[in-house]
Design an enzyme around this catalytic site. Structure first.
Site, PDB file in Angstrom:
ATOM      1  N   SER A   1       0.792  -1.234   0.000  1.00 45.66           N
ATOM      2  CA  SER A   1       0.000   0.000   0.000  1.00 45.66           C
ATOM      3  C   SER A   1       0.822   1.282   0.000  1.00 45.66           C
ATOM      4  CB  SER A   1      -0.905   0.014   1.245  1.00 45.66           C
ATOM      5  OG  SER A   1      -0.123  -0.048   2.430  1.00 45.66           O
ATOM      6  N   SER A   2       2.153   1.207   0.016  1.00 46.44           N
ATOM      7  CA  SER A   2       2.951   2.407   0.265  1.00 46.44           C
ATOM      8  C   SER A   2       3.600   3.013  -0.965  1.00 46.44           C
ATOM      9  CB  SER A   2       4.050   2.082   1.291  1.00 46.44           C
ATOM     10  OG  SER A   2       4.947   1.117   0.761  1.00 46.44           O
TER      11      SER A   2
ATOM     12  N   GLY B   1       3.805   3.249  -5.618  1.00 46.87           N
ATOM     13  CA  GLY B   1       3.341   2.921  -6.958  1.00 46.87           C
ATOM     14  C   GLY B   1       1.842   2.744  -7.048  1.00 46.87           C
ATOM     15  N   TYR B   2       1.438   1.691  -7.751  1.00 41.87           N
ATOM     16  CA  TYR B   2       0.017   1.439  -7.952  1.00 41.87           C
ATOM     17  C   TYR B   2      -0.683   1.014  -6.678  1.00 41.87           C
ATOM     18  CZ  TYR B   2       0.015   2.180 -12.955  1.00 41.87           C
ATOM     19  OH  TYR B   2       0.079   2.764 -14.190  1.00 41.87           O
TER      20      TYR B   2
ATOM     21  N   ALA C   1       5.790  -5.981  -5.317  1.00 37.33           N
ATOM     22  CA  ALA C   1       6.979  -6.142  -6.157  1.00 37.33           C
ATOM     23  C   ALA C   1       8.164  -6.270  -5.216  1.00 37.33           C
ATOM     24  CB  ALA C   1       7.151  -4.949  -7.086  1.00 37.33           C
TER      25      ALA C   1
ATOM     26  N   TYR D   1      10.667  -8.101 -20.465  1.00 35.79           N
ATOM     27  CA  TYR D   1       9.567  -8.037 -19.507  1.00 35.79           C
ATOM     28  C   TYR D   1       8.562  -9.165 -19.735  1.00 35.79           C
ATOM     29  CZ  TYR D   1       6.345  -6.212 -16.105  1.00 35.79           C
ATOM     30  OH  TYR D   1       5.548  -6.094 -15.003  1.00 35.79           O
TER      31      TYR D   1
ATOM     32  N   LYS E   1       4.131 -13.078 -14.252  1.00 35.28           N
ATOM     33  CA  LYS E   1       2.839 -12.459 -14.529  1.00 35.28           C
ATOM     34  C   LYS E   1       1.856 -13.470 -15.121  1.00 35.28           C
ATOM     35  CE  LYS E   1       4.068  -8.356 -13.171  1.00 35.28           C
ATOM     36  NZ  LYS E   1       3.569  -7.829 -11.872  1.00 35.28           N
TER      37      LYS E   1
ATOM     38  N   VAL F   1       6.137   5.783 -13.844  1.00 34.09           N
ATOM     39  CA  VAL F   1       7.459   5.811 -13.224  1.00 34.09           C
ATOM     40  C   VAL F   1       7.296   5.372 -11.777  1.00 34.09           C
ATOM     41  CG1 VAL F   1       9.460   7.226 -12.632  1.00 34.09           C
ATOM     42  CG2 VAL F   1       8.188   7.682 -14.740  1.00 34.09           C
ATOM     43  N   THR F   2       7.810   4.194 -11.445  1.00 38.55           N
ATOM     44  CA  THR F   2       7.759   3.668 -10.085  1.00 38.55           C
ATOM     45  C   THR F   2       9.145   3.200  -9.683  1.00 38.55           C
ATOM     46  OG1 THR F   2       7.295   1.369 -10.698  1.00 38.55           O
ATOM     47  CG2 THR F   2       5.392   2.849 -10.514  1.00 38.55           C
TER      48      THR F   2
END
Length: 404
Positions: A53-54, A56-57, A145, A243, A252, A283-284
């Site tokens: 929760s902290s 990026g998405y 991630a 990727y 994935k 951008v993460t």
């Protein structure tokens, strides 16, 4: 409180410190950018768990859930506290700011700091759902991630890698020197070997997501109509070799297979749903580590400009679908697609043409480098408008207290 004047110190895209005030302002800006619901959420709101929760998405999911869907519940992340030598991680400060916004909005949101892969964290979350949130969970967002994972059953530790499958990959990538001067380089990445694929799948696939569902279901905590979404990315053919067709892509694919299994199971047991949500480029802290992604994202912004949809808008759309405000729109593989703005033929053709022409000499004309550099710095709380970076700032911000 310990106060310091903080200046950005970085090694490539990795910054050694983060700026608490900048991180707080970034969260406030995301909150303001999130579209408000047509009608304010009434009552206590659905109970949600956001794992990761902290940043990026996952951060966007938390903020959009609070504002757009009126959620309450639990956010889980793994962040480092401030020390005498270093600030806390940026996610620590973003979480503190998110907790303040949730409190101001009247939403009971608990934030836990620890290893989401562990059974101890799963048990702590289950106890909170049972004791604080009425014993029923309505939604779970999975956005993790991580470089490694320890299996709580076997004690084995797995490490994820960024490698192509089947052969060497050569791709262009974007780097900046110590003075911020951009350079386009060609980098070579050797192929996956041995158990690289299996290890990456063990970390980044659907195994832990399924363990979360197993644990919560085993405690009888899944509400009727429970929905869960794992956040994912597909991206362009320009980055596919490293990727989507590489080790991360194998993970994935496993995540998507897990979604189909969970969807069938939840449909039978609680009338629920499980999906993967394919998000657009951003951008993460995770994406900047992938060869070619920085260059691709800068070029994409150069093509789309303000048409590049930010994560907070994408996640607002996802919450609309999960809560039934909008229909659940799935592709043929059962995935929610929030990346369609990025993958149209004309956009991809324009990005591909710029990619082909990209060199150190031409990159400033092809990519939005000012935006990209600022986005990287904002990940750590720097280059955020409205912040006086010459002023001392308190760095020993406490983790949000959830005992009251």
């Amino acid at each position: 409180m310990n106060e310091r004047v903080l200046t950005p110190r970085n090694r490539g895209f990795l910054f050694l410190d983060s700026h608490p005030a900048g991180c707080g302002q970034l969260v406030a800006d995301m909150w303001q950018a999130c579209p408000a619901p047509a009608a304010p959420p009434e009552g206590d709101g659905p109970v949600a768990l956001v794992i990761g929760s902290s940043a990026g998405y996952g951060l966007a999911a938390t903020l959009a859930g609070l504002k757009r869907a009126g959620i309450r519940g639990i956010g889980v992340s793994f962040e480092k506290a401030p020390t005498a030598r270093r600030t806390a991680t940026a996610g620590w400060y973003r979480t503190a700011a998110t907790a303040d916004l949730a409190r101001a909005a009247g939403r009971d949101m608990v934030f836990l700091n620890g290893d989401a892969f562990s059974d101890a964290m799963k048990e702590q979350v289950a106890d909170l759902v049972e004791q604080r949130f009425g014993g029923r969970l309505d939604h779970l967002i999975y956005s993790v991630a991580a470089p490694r994972r320890t299996d709580p059953e076997t004690g084995a530790t797995y490490a994820s890698v960024l490698k192509p499958i089947g052969g060497v990959n050569r791709t262009k990538t974007l780097v900046f020197d110590e003075d911020g001067v951009p350079e386009v380089r060609e980098v070579e990445t050797g192929p996956a070997e041995g158990d690289d694929v299996a290890q990456t799948v063990a970390v980044m696939g659907g195994g832990d997501w399924e363990r979360w569902i197993d644990h919560l279901a085993g405690r009888g905590l899944l509400a009727e109509g429970f929905s869960t979404a794992a956040l994912s990315y597909i991206g362009s053919s320009l980055t596919a070799a490293i990727y989507r067709q590489g080790t991360i892509g194998a993970a994935k694919a496993h995540l998507e297979a897990t979604a189909r299994t969970l969807d069938a199971r939840l449909g039978r047991t609680v009338g629920g749903r499980a999906v993967t949500s394919v998000n657009g480029a951003a951008v993460t802290q995770s994406s900047t580590a992938i060869p070619g992604i920085a260059l691709y994202t800068g070029l994409l912004r150069g093509v789309l400009g303000g048409g590049l949809v930010p994560p907070i808008h994408q996640l607002a759309a996802l919450w609309d679908q999960l809560t039934g405000t909008a229909p659940l729109a799935l592709d043929d593989e059962g995935r929610v697609r929030l990346d369609t703005f990025e993958l149209t033929d004309d956009v991809q053709a324009a990005v591909a043409a710029r990619w082909e022409s990209a060199t150190t000499a031409t990159i400033a004309d092809l990519a939005d480098l000012d935006w990209f550099r600022a986005e990287v710095r904002r990940l750590y709380g720097f280059s955020v408008p409205g912040i006086d970076y010459t002023a001392p700032v308190a760095t020993d911000i406490p983790w949000p207290d959830h005992t009251s």
